[in-house]
Motif scaffolding. Structure first.
Motif, PDB file in Angstrom:
ATOM      1  N   THR A 208      -2.243  85.831 -70.938  1.00 28.18           N
ATOM      2  CA  THR A 208      -1.485  84.800 -70.234  1.00 28.18           C
ATOM      3  C   THR A 208      -2.009  83.425 -70.612  1.00 28.18           C
ATOM      4  N   PHE A 209      -1.105  82.455 -70.635  1.00 33.72           N
ATOM      5  CA  PHE A 209      -1.498  81.060 -70.854  1.00 33.72           C
ATOM      6  C   PHE A 209      -0.552  80.164 -70.069  1.00 33.72           C
ATOM      7  N   GLU A 210      -1.141  79.207 -69.340  1.00 34.25           N
ATOM      8  CA  GLU A 210      -0.367  78.221 -68.596  1.00 34.25           C
ATOM      9  C   GLU A 210      -0.936  76.838 -68.878  1.00 34.25           C
ATOM     10  N   SER A 211      -0.049  75.879 -69.084  1.00 34.67           N
ATOM     11  CA  SER A 211      -0.479  74.486 -69.200  1.00 34.67           C
ATOM     12  C   SER A 211       0.533  73.604 -68.502  1.00 34.67           C
ATOM     13  N   GLU A 212       0.074  72.434 -68.090  1.00 34.48           N
ATOM     14  CA  GLU A 212       0.948  71.550 -67.326  1.00 34.48           C
ATOM     15  C   GLU A 212       0.504  70.104 -67.485  1.00 34.48           C
ATOM     16  N   ALA A 213       1.446  69.226 -67.731  1.00 33.36           N
ATOM     17  CA  ALA A 213       1.230  67.782 -67.663  1.00 33.36           C
ATOM     18  C   ALA A 213       2.102  67.241 -66.542  1.00 33.36           C
ATOM     19  N   SER A 214       1.523  66.501 -65.621  1.00 37.70           N
ATOM     20  CA  SER A 214       2.293  66.041 -64.459  1.00 37.70           C
ATOM     21  C   SER A 214       1.860  64.630 -64.069  1.00 37.70           C
ATOM     22  N   ASN A 215       2.703  64.005 -63.262  1.00 38.15           N
ATOM     23  CA  ASN A 215       2.400  62.698 -62.677  1.00 38.15           C
ATOM     24  C   ASN A 215       2.012  61.671 -63.743  1.00 38.15           C
ATOM     25  N   ILE A 216       2.943  61.406 -64.647  1.00 40.48           N
ATOM     26  CA  ILE A 216       2.686  60.428 -65.699  1.00 40.48           C
ATOM     27  C   ILE A 216       2.785  59.016 -65.125  1.00 40.48           C
ATOM     28  N   ARG A 217       1.780  58.206 -65.410  1.00 30.73           N
ATOM     29  CA  ARG A 217       1.736  56.822 -64.950  1.00 30.73           C
ATOM     30  C   ARG A 217       1.590  55.900 -66.156  1.00 30.73           C
ATOM     31  N   THR A 218       2.277  54.769 -66.141  1.00 31.19           N
ATOM     32  CA  THR A 218       2.178  53.826 -67.254  1.00 31.19           C
ATOM     33  C   THR A 218       2.020  52.404 -66.732  1.00 31.19           C
ATOM     34  N   ALA A 219       1.378  51.567 -67.544  1.00 31.35           N
ATOM     35  CA  ALA A 219       1.307  50.119 -67.334  1.00 31.35           C
ATOM     36  C   ALA A 219       1.668  49.499 -68.673  1.00 31.35           C
ATOM     37  N   ARG A 220       2.836  48.826 -68.735  1.00 30.46           N
ATOM     38  CA  ARG A 220       3.394  48.407 -70.023  1.00 30.46           C
ATOM     39  C   ARG A 220       3.817  46.945 -70.013  1.00 30.46           C
TER      40      ARG A 220
END
Length: 352
Positions: A208-220
């Motif tokens: 099994t493999f799980e990955s997650e990217a969440s709650n992206i925040r930027t200052a541009r």
């Protein structure tokens, strides 16, 4: 496809705005909310690390030392039981009780290491291509100098770009071999002892493999050109996000060896042996990663305060690796993934 759609939408909004007679002053502070989609084409890669440990003792004398071969796993404990007993032709077969001296040993057909390894092939890469919904809040400020608009924006997006991969392991193989031994000297041989050997190997388990990217925040920062109620701009800056990776695997190996011997007139000697080996791997990690975001967008002022907006950006939080070591502390595999993707969204802003 998503980027082409985004650019076409920007052009459409810009064309509509240029046709309007309304004028608008873009200087001021604004807040906004938007919804859209997010996706990623970044696949995870898997590397299998072999510490080079070798098992030279008897099958029952020590701990199992495992190894990877071309993305496949086997323990030396099972390997020895499956291969070495077959290949050791000088001691092949059970202890026979007919007396005499061994003067010749026949070949072991099919019992060489060159046969296909009875080991399940493991994964080499993990595809990541899902598109998910994203919701964003933002706050920013613009300053207009002629047709040029300078700005800065901070935003946060509630999103989850995830990979979830699982598969079962199941493989088996059988090696059959036979030989003949002359146990009474002389020419021709007066008594021949015949031996048959069979080794069965099976492997089962899962990955099994799980990955997650969440709650992206930027200052541009933003730099754009205004034409009446329309603003078209480019943007870029820093990005951060929460990432998580988790993997586990398990393999249960079973080897069963059976052999028989007979002179043709004496009772058959039967022997058997076997070994079971269980190996498991697991690892998990989570952290906040930092990177960059670049993109662009277009805004249309419906009134002095209400603004329609369409924008998008590409974010890159870098590469992250996770290594899972087996429960014997000998073999491992490493999964690496680039955490990047795109966000395309539309929404409303209120300019003060």
């Amino acid at each position: 496809m998503s980027m082409r759609l985004f650019l076409a939408s920007v052009a459409l909004v810009g064309s509509a705005g240029l046709a309007a007679a309304q004028d608008h002053d873009w200087t001021g502070v604004y807040v906004g909310a938007s919804v859209g989609v997010t996706g990623s084409e970044s696949d995870a890669s898997v590397r299998y690390d072999d510490p080079g440990a070798s098992y030279s003792g008897s099958a029952s004398a020590g701990a199992p030392h495992g190894r990877w071969e071309n993305g496949m796993y086997v323990s030396d404990l099972a390997r020895e039981e499956h291969y070495d007993n077959v290949r050791a032709s000088t001691t092949y077969g059970p202890t026979y009780g007919y007396g005499g001296t061994l003067t010749s040993v026949g070949s072991l057909d099919g019992a060489t290491l060159g046969v296909a390894d009875p080991i399940s092939p493991w994964i080499n890469s993990i595809a990541n291509g899902d598109i998910n919904v994203v919701g964003s809040l933002r706050i920013g400020a613009n300053y207009q100098l002629g047709p040029v608009v300078f700005g800065a924006e901070v935003d946060g997006s509630l999103m989850k770009q995830a990979v979830d991969k699982a598969f079962a392991i199941g493989e088996g193989a059988t090696i059959d071999a036979s030989t003949s031994q002359c146990i009474v000297g002389g020419s021709p041989c007066t008594t021949t002892y015949y031996t048959d050997y069979q080794s069965e190997y099976s492997q089962s388990g899962g990955f099994t493999f799980e990955s997650e990217a969440s709650n992206i925040r930027t200052a541009r920062a933003r730099l754009g050109l205004a034409a009446g109620p329309v603003l078209v701009y480019a943007t870029g800056g820093v990005a951060s996000g929460d990432i998580r990776m988790k993997t586990s695997a398990s393999v249960s190996e079973q080897v069963d060896n059976d052999w028989s011997g007979d002179t043709g007139s004496s009772p058959t000697d039967v022997g058997s042996g076997g070994v079971t080996n269980n190996t498991s791997w697991s690892a998990s990690d989570s952290e906040t990663k930092y990177g960059f975001a670049v993109g662009g967008g277009a805004s249309y002022a419906v009134t002095d305060n209400v603004i329609l907006t369409l924008d998008g950006y590409y974010y890159d939080l870098g590469r992250h690796s996770l290594t899972a070591v087996d429960n014997h502390g000998e073999t491992s595999y490493t999964i690496s993934q680039d955490f990047d993707g795109y966000v395309v969204r539309s929404g409303l802003e209120y300019q003060f």
